[in-house]
Design an enzyme around this catalytic site. Sequence first.
Site, mmCIF file in Angstrom:
data_model
loop_
_atom_site.group_PDB
_atom_site.id
_atom_site.type_symbol
_atom_site.label_atom_id
_atom_site.label_comp_id
_atom_site.label_asym_id
_atom_site.label_seq_id
_atom_site.Cartn_x
_atom_site.Cartn_y
_atom_site.Cartn_z
ATOM 1 N N HIS A 1 2.518 3.124 -1.600
ATOM 2 C CA HIS A 1 2.190 3.481 -0.056
ATOM 3 C C HIS A 1 0.826 3.472 0.354
ATOM 4 O O HIS A 1 0.428 2.558 1.400
ATOM 5 C CB HIS A 1 2.653 4.798 0.217
ATOM 6 C CG HIS A 1 4.299 5.114 0.609
ATOM 7 N ND1 HIS A 1 4.819 4.222 1.326
ATOM 8 C CD2 HIS A 1 5.025 5.927 0.143
ATOM 9 C CE1 HIS A 1 6.218 4.681 1.278
ATOM 10 N NE2 HIS A 1 6.448 5.429 0.494
ATOM 11 N N THR B 1 4.013 6.784 -4.355
ATOM 12 C CA THR B 1 2.967 7.269 -3.378
ATOM 13 C C THR B 1 1.769 5.990 -3.631
ATOM 14 O O THR B 1 1.090 5.825 -2.484
ATOM 15 C CB THR B 1 2.383 8.631 -3.698
ATOM 16 O OG1 THR B 1 3.451 9.465 -3.613
ATOM 17 C CG2 THR B 1 1.351 8.987 -2.666
HETATM 18 ZN ZN ZN Z 1 3.297 10.135 -8.284
#
Ligand code: ZN
Length: 344
Positions: free
Chosen positions: A42, A39
């Site tokens: 990202h 994440t």
């Molecule tokens: Zn994480």
Amino acid sequence: MQAAEYIGDKKFRMVEGSRVSPGEGEVCIQVGYVGICGTDMHIYHGVMDGRVKPPKTIGHEMSGTVVEVGAGVSDYVVGDRVVVRPLDYCGECPACTAGHSHVCHNLKFMGIDSPGAMQNFWTVKARTLHRLPKSISLEKGALIEPLAVACHDISRSRLSEGEKAVVIGGGPIGQLVAQVAKSVGADVLISEVNAARRDFAEKTGINAIDPLAEDLHESVKTWTQGKGADVVFEVSGVQPAIDAMTQIAAVRGRICVVAIHSQKPQVDLFQFFWKELEMVGARVYEAADFDMAIELVEQGHVDLDPFISSISDLGEVETAFASMDNNPEGMKALVRCGEEAHHA
Ligand SMILES: [Zn+2]
Ligand SMILES: [Zn+2]
């Protein structure tokens, strides 16, 4: 106090922040280590700027030591080593009142929707804390969060001793899912296209196959004497895995979808009818998953050491992100955010 701020377009800057003194029900933590996860990558690539709203301090996989305790906090004292379950839930919506605050209708993810841990000190609600036993280093402590993700996946799949599980995708989460699956006594096979990741699996005691070199369906058939896999974990996020997961599952097999699919994949629903398959979603974790993750490490059932690929200082956070970019060999890059607090 130093804080790293993501400012957009793969860039970070160091800023002189001020330590937030804890309000009622809060604690201030001297951050030990912060892990960089998918994440965070990202975010680094800018695809979450709309949600993150840079400049912002990110980071949610962390460990640290309590240095200040706010009013009304009785469970923690200065000097406690802790990890944070980075979920800020409303406590009032139907999901929260049903006991599923981890999928709260108004869930805010700390380190994405609010400031995160890539700073010397992080002030958070005491209800997000889990105590880290002395036997677990702060380095390993930063991996409790991703391990809790894997524990949640195992719990959602109801995987049990003696069952055969296939994990599709051998990134950090897939490898941790495989480790937790092994720890509950299941037989585990990882399907992974990258040779370095297959090596990692083998070195940590998990059999791995290359679905591009071998027919996964046939291999699973042979491995299970024709039965199919009791549980399939989809951790890759690609269409070929979605095609494979329904093929390789046994009659009444369970499929646990862990990967975050940004597109709507095509799922073979015919197989759900034909084999009475079951599919469960798994999102983040609950408090019990953190407890299980800590216990697995404390009791030596999961060794997190091989997962730590690199450790960088907070000031080198941009380099740490760059080193993980398109690097399938890297499992977990840690950012050292401060020395462990010592107190008399
Ligand atoms: Zn994480
Ligand atoms: Zn809620």
